[in-house]
Design a protein around this motif. Structure first.
Motif, PDB file in Angstrom:
ATOM      1  N   ASP A   1      55.349  24.498  68.097  1.00  0.00           N
ATOM      2  CA  ASP A   1      56.289  24.592  66.976  1.00  0.00           C
ATOM      3  C   ASP A   1      55.593  25.260  65.796  1.00  0.00           C
ATOM      4  O   ASP A   1      54.387  25.519  65.856  1.00  0.00           O
ATOM      5  CB  ASP A   1      56.817  23.200  66.587  1.00  0.00           C
ATOM      6  CG  ASP A   1      55.705  22.229  66.204  1.00  0.00           C
ATOM      7  OD1 ASP A   1      54.907  22.555  65.308  1.00  0.00           O
ATOM      8  OD2 ASP A   1      55.637  21.131  66.787  1.00  0.00           O
TER       9      ASP A   1
ATOM     10  N   ASN B   1      54.468  24.249  63.035  1.00  0.00           N
ATOM     11  CA  ASN B   1      53.310  23.516  62.492  1.00  0.00           C
ATOM     12  C   ASN B   1      52.124  23.532  63.436  1.00  0.00           C
ATOM     13  O   ASN B   1      50.970  23.546  62.995  1.00  0.00           O
ATOM     14  CB  ASN B   1      53.706  22.060  62.203  1.00  0.00           C
ATOM     15  CG  ASN B   1      54.681  21.956  61.057  1.00  0.00           C
ATOM     16  OD1 ASN B   1      54.607  22.719  60.112  1.00  0.00           O
ATOM     17  ND2 ASN B   1      55.597  21.010  61.146  1.00  0.00           N
ATOM     18  N   THR B   2      52.407  23.511  64.740  1.00  0.00           N
ATOM     19  CA  THR B   2      51.330  23.453  65.739  1.00  0.00           C
ATOM     20  C   THR B   2      51.597  24.448  66.878  1.00  0.00           C
ATOM     21  O   THR B   2      51.962  24.051  67.982  1.00  0.00           O
ATOM     22  CB  THR B   2      51.190  22.031  66.310  1.00  0.00           C
ATOM     23  OG1 THR B   2      52.474  21.603  66.811  1.00  0.00           O
ATOM     24  CG2 THR B   2      50.697  21.063  65.263  1.00  0.00           C
TER      25      THR B   2
ATOM     26  N   ARG C   1      51.182  31.802  67.294  1.00  0.00           N
ATOM     27  CA  ARG C   1      50.632  31.593  65.943  1.00  0.00           C
ATOM     28  C   ARG C   1      50.774  32.866  65.102  1.00  0.00           C
ATOM     29  O   ARG C   1      51.172  32.813  63.933  1.00  0.00           O
ATOM     30  CB  ARG C   1      49.165  31.179  66.036  1.00  0.00           C
ATOM     31  CG  ARG C   1      48.540  30.820  64.681  1.00  0.00           C
ATOM     32  CD  ARG C   1      47.103  30.352  64.840  1.00  0.00           C
ATOM     33  NE  ARG C   1      47.027  29.165  65.672  1.00  0.00           N
ATOM     34  CZ  ARG C   1      46.550  29.130  66.900  1.00  0.00           C
ATOM     35  NH1 ARG C   1      46.101  30.259  67.469  1.00  0.00           N
ATOM     36  NH2 ARG C   1      46.510  28.015  67.596  1.00  0.00           N
TER      37      ARG C   1
ATOM     38  N   LYS D   1      56.091  14.903  53.546  1.00  0.00           N
ATOM     39  CA  LYS D   1      55.260  15.495  54.579  1.00  0.00           C
ATOM     40  C   LYS D   1      55.550  14.768  55.891  1.00  0.00           C
ATOM     41  O   LYS D   1      55.273  13.585  56.019  1.00  0.00           O
ATOM     42  CB  LYS D   1      53.785  15.395  54.218  1.00  0.00           C
ATOM     43  CG  LYS D   1      53.399  16.202  52.987  1.00  0.00           C
ATOM     44  CD  LYS D   1      51.913  16.084  52.660  1.00  0.00           C
ATOM     45  CE  LYS D   1      51.551  16.912  51.434  1.00  0.00           C
ATOM     46  NZ  LYS D   1      50.111  16.808  51.087  1.00  0.00           N
TER      47      LYS D   1
ATOM     48  N   ARG E   1      53.429  12.212  57.619  1.00  0.00           N
ATOM     49  CA  ARG E   1      52.124  12.831  57.823  1.00  0.00           C
ATOM     50  C   ARG E   1      51.214  12.712  56.608  1.00  0.00           C
ATOM     51  O   ARG E   1      50.269  13.468  56.447  1.00  0.00           O
ATOM     52  CB  ARG E   1      52.314  14.299  58.232  1.00  0.00           C
ATOM     53  CG  ARG E   1      53.028  14.417  59.577  1.00  0.00           C
ATOM     54  CD  ARG E   1      53.216  15.838  60.022  1.00  0.00           C
ATOM     55  NE  ARG E   1      51.943  16.526  60.263  1.00  0.00           N
ATOM     56  CZ  ARG E   1      51.841  17.803  60.611  1.00  0.00           C
ATOM     57  NH1 ARG E   1      52.943  18.532  60.741  1.00  0.00           N
ATOM     58  NH2 ARG E   1      50.673  18.361  60.802  1.00  0.00           N
TER      59      ARG E   1
ATOM     60  N   ASP F   1      61.029  18.163  55.589  1.00  0.00           N
ATOM     61  CA  ASP F   1      59.593  18.229  55.852  1.00  0.00           C
ATOM     62  C   ASP F   1      59.014  19.482  55.195  1.00  0.00           C
ATOM     63  O   ASP F   1      59.206  20.591  55.682  1.00  0.00           O
ATOM     64  CB  ASP F   1      59.343  18.251  57.356  1.00  0.00           C
ATOM     65  CG  ASP F   1      57.858  18.315  57.706  1.00  0.00           C
ATOM     66  OD1 ASP F   1      57.021  18.222  56.789  1.00  0.00           O
ATOM     67  OD2 ASP F   1      57.546  18.459  58.906  1.00  0.00           O
TER      68      ASP F   1
ATOM     69  N   LEU G   1      56.080  20.477  55.122  1.00  0.00           N
ATOM     70  CA  LEU G   1      55.040  21.115  55.927  1.00  0.00           C
ATOM     71  C   LEU G   1      55.629  22.163  56.874  1.00  0.00           C
ATOM     72  O   LEU G   1      54.907  23.002  57.404  1.00  0.00           O
ATOM     73  CB  LEU G   1      54.274  20.069  56.734  1.00  0.00           C
ATOM     74  CG  LEU G   1      53.486  19.039  55.920  1.00  0.00           C
ATOM     75  CD1 LEU G   1      52.810  18.044  56.851  1.00  0.00           C
ATOM     76  CD2 LEU G   1      52.452  19.713  55.027  1.00  0.00           C
ATOM     77  N   SER G   2      56.951  22.108  57.091  1.00  0.00           N
ATOM     78  CA  SER G   2      57.596  23.056  57.999  1.00  0.00           C
ATOM     79  C   SER G   2      58.008  24.343  57.308  1.00  0.00           C
ATOM     80  O   SER G   2      58.444  25.285  57.962  1.00  0.00           O
ATOM     81  CB  SER G   2      58.839  22.406  58.629  1.00  0.00           C
ATOM     82  OG  SER G   2      59.847  22.212  57.651  1.00  0.00           O
TER      83      SER G   2
ATOM     84  N   ASP H   1      56.522  26.644  54.062  1.00  0.00           N
ATOM     85  CA  ASP H   1      55.588  26.813  52.948  1.00  0.00           C
ATOM     86  C   ASP H   1      56.281  27.361  51.706  1.00  0.00           C
ATOM     87  O   ASP H   1      55.880  27.045  50.577  1.00  0.00           O
ATOM     88  CB  ASP H   1      54.447  27.747  53.364  1.00  0.00           C
ATOM     89  CG  ASP H   1      53.293  27.726  52.371  1.00  0.00           C
ATOM     90  OD1 ASP H   1      52.692  26.645  52.193  1.00  0.00           O
ATOM     91  OD2 ASP H   1      53.010  28.768  51.760  1.00  0.00           O
TER      92      ASP H   1
ATOM     93  N   ARG I   1      57.743  24.399  50.063  1.00  0.00           N
ATOM     94  CA  ARG I   1      56.656  23.532  49.574  1.00  0.00           C
ATOM     95  C   ARG I   1      56.069  24.058  48.264  1.00  0.00           C
ATOM     96  O   ARG I   1      55.862  23.298  47.309  1.00  0.00           O
ATOM     97  CB  ARG I   1      55.552  23.433  50.635  1.00  0.00           C
ATOM     98  CG  ARG I   1      54.390  22.511  50.225  1.00  0.00           C
ATOM     99  CD  ARG I   1      53.481  22.250  51.414  1.00  0.00           C
ATOM    100  NE  ARG I   1      52.809  23.453  51.850  1.00  0.00           N
ATOM    101  CZ  ARG I   1      51.622  23.858  51.390  1.00  0.00           C
ATOM    102  NH1 ARG I   1      50.998  23.152  50.458  1.00  0.00           N
ATOM    103  NH2 ARG I   1      51.072  24.956  51.843  1.00  0.00           N
TER     104      ARG I   1
END
Length: 331
Positions: free
Chosen positions: A151, A153-154, A161, A251, A258, A280, A282-283, A285, A288
């Protein structure tokens, strides 16, 4: 009961006795429960998605129902529902999976994953046709959707990536589907799109290509013409903080916070019993960073009530101690 939770084919369950009977009658079949709130626009949107899935002959063995999370508080508490929309997947009376938030592609993927059809059935012509229909729905479930490993985030491979980094740099609003979570989709999409590798980027249901193609589109500037970019950031932030009466920017998610501050805030809000929506940070930027400037508040979590910033964890704690928090949230 608000009528806008109803749909032509998905039953709106109004009492616990009916809910329990549906689970009992379903036996070993999959039951998909949409915990919704009548005031949340995202619930209406995801309800429409569930309604379309319920009409698909491929999911004839799946039972879809809607539960008003506020009216059936006993059922919501049993399944630890803290925000709407939330989808719970039940088989044999036991919860086997859940989806917190509005993600049409992920909902379709989880229904596909947990339905009773076996992977070996794909050798049948009718099954292949049904899979193609599901793939069509998936690639059209968002204006821009990326089929990737992991996903945002990871990411679980270097190509995925890099693709996420490019899309973020180009301010592209996109959804994702983790092909590692569903082998049917992973294998089927290769044949469906005649593209043997991942990630794969689709725009308005059409395959753009993989990483190399997207890189070329960026270099030529073509991507800005083909891919819808995000709306004006302030407009987007305003829409996000007004998506429901109470919105928490945190988060992680309510089920998997998180950071310690987000976890503590979730605990306090749950004690009030007031429904809330989360985002979220973190999903995304852009959200954020942008929300810090928009709200003139440098840290997270941030709690908004009716579009107005209430504050962070310290203020929430103080209001709870003074007995002001629950009244402010319910006002």
């Amino acid at each position: 009961m608000a009528s806008n939770l109803s749909s032509p084919t998905v039953e709106l369950v109004k009492d616990k006795e009916r809910f329990d009977k549906i689970l009992k009658d379903a036996a070993s079949r999959l039951v998909v429960v949409h915990f919704a709130a009548s005031w949340a626009e995202q619930c209406q949107q995801m309800g429409d998605v569930a309604n379309e899935l319920s009409k698909d002959p491929a999911y004839a063995d799946v039972t879809f129902i809607t539960v008003d999370a506020e009216s059936l508080a006993e059922v919501s508490y049993e399944y630890e529902i803290v925000a709407a929309p939330t989808f719970v997947f039940i088989k044999g009376g036991k919860m086997i999976d859940r989806l917190d938030g509005a993600n049409a592609a992920e909902l379709t993927g989880k229904v596909n994953k947990h339905s009773s059809r076996s992977v070996s059935d794909l050798n049948q012509p009718s099954a292949k046709q049904n899979l193609n229909e599901r793939l069509k729905r998936l690639i059209n479930s968002a204006p821009v959707i990326l089929f990737m490993k992991g996903d945002p985030n990871t990411p679980r491979c270097g190509f995925s990536r890099q693709m996420i980094q490019i899309l973020n740099e180009q301010n592209v609003k996109y959804s994702t589907f983790d092909i590692l979570e569903d082998d049917d989709v992973r294998q089927g999409l290769k044949a469906f799109s005649n593209w043997p590798t991942f990630p794969q980027l689709y725009v308005k249901g059409e395959l753009m290509g993989g990483l190399d193609i997207v890189k070329e589109m960026v270099e030529s500037g073509e991507i800005k013409d083909l891919v819808p970019s995000t709306q004006d950031l302030n407009t987007r932030l305003k829409n996000l903080i007004n998506q429901s009466p109470v919105v928490l920017f945190m988060k992680g998610s309510p089920s998997t916070p998180r950071c310690g501050f987000s976890r503590t805030t979730i605990g306090i809000l749950n004690e009030t019993g007031v429904p809330y929506t989360t985002f979220d940070i973190l999903s995304d930027d852009e959200v954020r960073q942008g929300l810090k400037t928009y709200s003139d508040w440098p840290t997270y979590p941030q709690l908004y009530v009716k579009g107005e910033l209430m504050g962070g964890l310290d203020i929430i704690k103080e209001m709870k101690e003074n007995g002001e928090l629950e009244a402010a949230l319910k006002e």
